[in-house]
Write an enzyme that holds these catalytic residues in place. Sequence first.
Site, PDB file in Angstrom:
ATOM      1  N   ASP A  68     -58.393  37.617 -69.052  1.00 13.69           N
ATOM      2  CA  ASP A  68     -58.429  38.719 -68.059  1.00 13.69           C
ATOM      3  C   ASP A  68     -57.210  39.379 -67.607  1.00 13.69           C
ATOM      4  OD1 ASP A  68     -60.986  38.550 -67.459  1.00 13.69           O
ATOM      5  OD2 ASP A  68     -61.156  37.098 -65.857  1.00 13.69           O
ATOM      6  N   LYS A 120     -60.048  40.724 -58.662  1.00 12.44           N
ATOM      7  CA  LYS A 120     -60.929  41.736 -59.781  1.00 12.44           C
ATOM      8  C   LYS A 120     -62.232  41.457 -59.336  1.00 12.44           C
ATOM      9  CE  LYS A 120     -61.292  39.550 -63.600  1.00 12.44           C
ATOM     10  NZ  LYS A 120     -62.826  39.298 -63.635  1.00 12.44           N
TER      11      LYS A 120
END
Length: 292
Positions: free
Chosen positions: A141, A16
């Site tokens: 996240d 990410k």
Amino acid sequence: MPATLPKVLVETARAKVNLTLSVLGRRPDGYHELESLVAFADVGDEVTLQVDAPVGVTVSGPFAGAIDSENIASRALRAVAEAAPSLRLGGVAIEKKLPVAAGIGGGSADAAAVLRAVRRANGAQASEVDWPALAASLGADVPVCLMSTAQFMWGIGRETASLPGIPALPAVLVNPGVPLATGPVFQALKAAPAPERDALPALPGPFTDITSAAEYIRLRGNDLEPAAAGLCPAIGTVLAALGAEPGVLAARMSGSGPTCFAIFGTALHAEAAAERLRAHNPGWWVVATTLT
């Protein structure tokens, strides 16, 4: 359970990358109010679920030894078992190819990959689980990593909106080989109290091409970058090296660091830059990739 459901499932836990990161302030609960444009690399850990094998997680690969606490993937398996005891689980093997404590969501991506694999392994029966809510229970996240596509995220990261119009971005990721925990970076930032949010954030884009996306990334930046660089001076060294490469359009830190990224005009520029950076800095983790 239908016999046609697969027993071995492989998911890529894609890195990410926070292309931008604005910290609006610290909330009363201790979390920080954020806004971030997030994309995912075509590199990541490899997560394999062996259905009906003993439930647990094993980790191998070049960065396996850097994990010094319980793997969030183990918590993901337990969370599924508690939420839906009838679902098929199994043994999870993670090949850890991403650096740890690196600002690219490796652990969260691993947990999200476990959830995706279990969901696939259970077919229609998986619909009894609220997968986004389960992901949110594991960490801020994990929901965005569950989708693993370009998103704009806000709040503490649990509110997201898809950005289908963002172009594929040729990029280079660089980690200087120094772990950096998230907590100390936010402490060093010393953010003011977060204001009350009275409206949804304005979504970025649409971007017409790579250049317009890179301009947005360059202008918005990452509010954690100065604090992180103060704790880890190698970040400044990496950003300077990336910024000096031919064809670079933007160079920034991802998340709370220390991994940094650069956007290039073409994949050829990105690949050439990665080759040069690896040759001159053998202690760095350097990959050319595409962010989507």
